[in-house]
Design an enzyme around this catalytic site. Structure first.
Site, short mmCIF file in Angstrom:
data_model
loop_
_atom_site.label_atom_id
_atom_site.label_comp_id
_atom_site.label_asym_id
_atom_site.label_seq_id
_atom_site.Cartn_x
_atom_site.Cartn_y
_atom_site.Cartn_z
N PHE A 124 -1.46 -5.22 -1.03
CA PHE A 124 -1.54 -6.65 0.57
C PHE A 124 -1.02 -7.56 -0.80
O PHE A 124 -1.98 -7.98 -1.21
CB PHE A 124 -2.88 -6.02 1.69
CG PHE A 124 -2.54 -7.21 2.73
CD1 PHE A 124 -1.19 -6.71 2.94
CD2 PHE A 124 -3.27 -7.74 2.73
CE1 PHE A 124 -0.75 -7.10 4.73
CE2 PHE A 124 -2.67 -8.68 4.03
CZ PHE A 124 -1.72 -8.32 4.69
N ASP A 193 -10.99 -2.70 -0.32
CA ASP A 193 -10.66 -3.60 1.29
C ASP A 193 -10.23 -2.47 1.42
O ASP A 193 -9.52 -1.66 1.34
CB ASP A 193 -8.92 -4.31 0.68
CG ASP A 193 -8.88 -4.75 1.72
OD1 ASP A 193 -9.24 -4.89 3.82
OD2 ASP A 193 -7.75 -5.21 1.74
N TYR A 218 -9.17 -5.99 13.54
CA TYR A 218 -8.13 -6.28 14.56
C TYR A 218 -7.55 -4.67 14.48
O TYR A 218 -6.01 -4.76 15.33
CB TYR A 218 -7.93 -7.15 15.01
CG TYR A 218 -7.60 -7.47 13.17
CD1 TYR A 218 -5.65 -7.54 12.70
CD2 TYR A 218 -7.97 -8.32 12.83
CE1 TYR A 218 -5.19 -7.72 12.39
CE2 TYR A 218 -7.11 -9.32 11.78
CZ TYR A 218 -6.42 -8.82 11.45
OH TYR A 218 -5.56 -8.83 9.45
N LYS A 219 -7.44 -3.83 14.04
CA LYS A 219 -6.71 -2.82 13.67
C LYS A 219 -7.23 -1.43 14.45
O LYS A 219 -7.59 -1.41 15.38
CB LYS A 219 -5.92 -2.49 11.90
CG LYS A 219 -5.52 -3.54 10.78
CD LYS A 219 -4.87 -3.53 9.84
CE LYS A 219 -4.72 -4.50 9.39
NZ LYS A 219 -3.55 -5.32 8.76
N ARG A 367 7.55 1.61 9.49
CA ARG A 367 6.07 1.64 9.38
C ARG A 367 5.71 2.12 11.10
O ARG A 367 5.77 1.53 12.04
CB ARG A 367 5.10 1.02 8.56
CG ARG A 367 3.86 1.27 8.11
CD ARG A 367 2.77 -0.15 7.67
NE ARG A 367 2.71 -1.01 8.36
CZ ARG A 367 2.04 -1.78 8.47
NH1 ARG A 367 1.82 -1.75 8.12
NH2 ARG A 367 1.76 -2.56 9.52
#
Length: 408
Positions: A124, A193, A218-219, A367
């Site tokens: 990422f 992560d 928040y995911k 995605r």
């Protein structure tokens, strides 16, 4: 699979009751919870309560009366149960990027004489940016290598290996125990992560003997936009690791107001400034909901939804330009599925216009995330049907679907 087949699976779904716990627009098929989870109704109510009564009425007494001061450790202790950690090994605070900086810097301090931070190319981007900045500041080296070369790249110069457990684009999942063991074999530390893992796939940090970890709220945890992140420090490292951000909340006695800094000897030393109370309140309510579901059942349903979507898309859309880039084997992936398409951005915009919300990742990846608590098998089946309609009719090829916005 037929629509009736999907409905039968939903009728037997032990997690179906959770759908009513979320506030989602009627008729929307939301397949982007891997980027931003929808609001749990309890989180919205908790925000209102915290703002109106605790902040509005109790005011500053809420730091003690309503437990604001303890929220980072209390919420962190609840998250610990979702990632295979002890309650005293996790704190909820700051952002994932800030936590990554703190722990990677701490890892360098635990391995004096070693100056290499090892990661993978294609990680990422923010993780690589943060590590690049840390390396520049600390006189270290960020070494990013292709994923298939990573295990062989761990050597005596490596201080810490930093990887995203589930890849943000492809959903490829690293074998946590194997990679951690390889890092330890070379004398390095392991920092994970967990942003695309927590609340999606079963994670066992202590079972894998991990050293350090970060993750976002928040995911899949559905804590709200910009929700506080969390960090994990294995108990064995807490007395020695040092955070480069030595704020007052990490002091051994924050309210002694001493001029000099004395770090706490436990996970509190990784705290920095005053916690964001509203964000923690929403996150705590969302985590409480997540903890009601068995992590193994969450992963099992999520993988079944992934399999359903892959099978339906490939069965319906053969020859229409879509190509799977996510691993087919459930053990090798997280809970999102990615395909490439030459006009991926326009395809996603056409889907959103029809109530199916996925997202796009440059240059050509479409995605789709499969959050098990609020998605049904029927909704996933219908999403594949709508994707077929978009591709078969060329509905994506309209000017409004090609115009790029800053955020998808």
């Amino acid at each position: 699979m037929t629509r009736d087949d999907a409905r039968r699976l939903d009728a037997d779904d032990p997690l179906a009751r959770f759908r009513a716990a979320f506030d989602l627009p009627e008729g929307m098929i939301y397949l982007d919870g891997n980027s931003l989870g929808p609001p749990p109704r309890a989180a919205l109510a908790r925000l209102q309560e915290t703002a109106a009564r605790e902040w509005g009425h109790d005011l500053i007494t809420s730091w003690n009366v309503n437990g604001w001061i303890d929220a980072p450790l209390r919420v962190g202790g609840k998250i610990a149960g979702l990632v295979g950690a002890k309650p005293n090994e996790v704190a909820a605070a700051d952002s994932t990027s800030v936590n990554l900086f703190k722990l990677a810097a701490g890892a360098l301090g635990l391995r004096p004489g070693r100056r290499v931070i090892l990661s993978e190319t294609g990680n990422f981007p923010t993780d690589l940016y943060v590590l690049e900045g840390l390396a520049r500041t600390a006189g270290a080296e960020l070494r990013a290598v292709p994923p298939d070369a990573l295990l062989d790249a761990v050597d005596g110069d490596t201080a810490v290996v930093v990887l995203t457990h589930v890849h943000y684009k492809s959903a490829r999942r690293w074998d946590m125990a194997q990679v951690t063991a390889r890092a330890h074999q070379a004398g390095a530390l392991m920092l994970w992560d967990l942003s695309h893992s927590t609340g999606a796939v079963a994670v066992d940090l202590n079972g894998a003997n991990a050293d350090l970890a970060v993750g976002c709220g928040y995911k899949y945890l559905n804590g709200g936009p910009g929700a506080p992140a969390f960090l994990f420090v294995a108990e064995r490292h807490q007395a020695q690791i040092r955070s480069p951000l030595s704020g007052w909340m990490g002091h051994a006695e924050p309210f002694a107001f001493e001029d000099g800094y004395r770090p706490a000897g436990d996970i509190r030393a990784q705290l920095c400034g005053t916690p964001g109370v509203l964000g923690l309140a929403a996150l705590e309510a969302a985590v409480d909901l997540q903890r009601e579901a068995d992590p193994a059942a969450v992963e099992a349903k999520g993988q079944a939804l992934c399999d359903l979507f892959i099978g339906e898309v490939e069965g319906r859309c053969s020859g229409m330009g879509v190509r799977l880039v996510t691993p087919r084997q459930a053990a090798e992936r997280g809970l999102h599925v990615s395909f490439t398409h030459p006009h991926g951005y326009a395809v996603i915009q056409a889907l959103i216009a029809r109530g199916v919300v996925g997202d796009f990742r440059s240059p050509d990846v479409i995605r789709f995330g499969f959050s098990p608590l609020y998605l049904s098998h029927e909704a996933v089946w219908r999403a594949a049907e709508i994707l077929h309609e978009v591709l078969a009719t060329g509905a994506w090829d309209r000017p409004e679907h090609h115009a790029r916005a800053a955020v998808t």
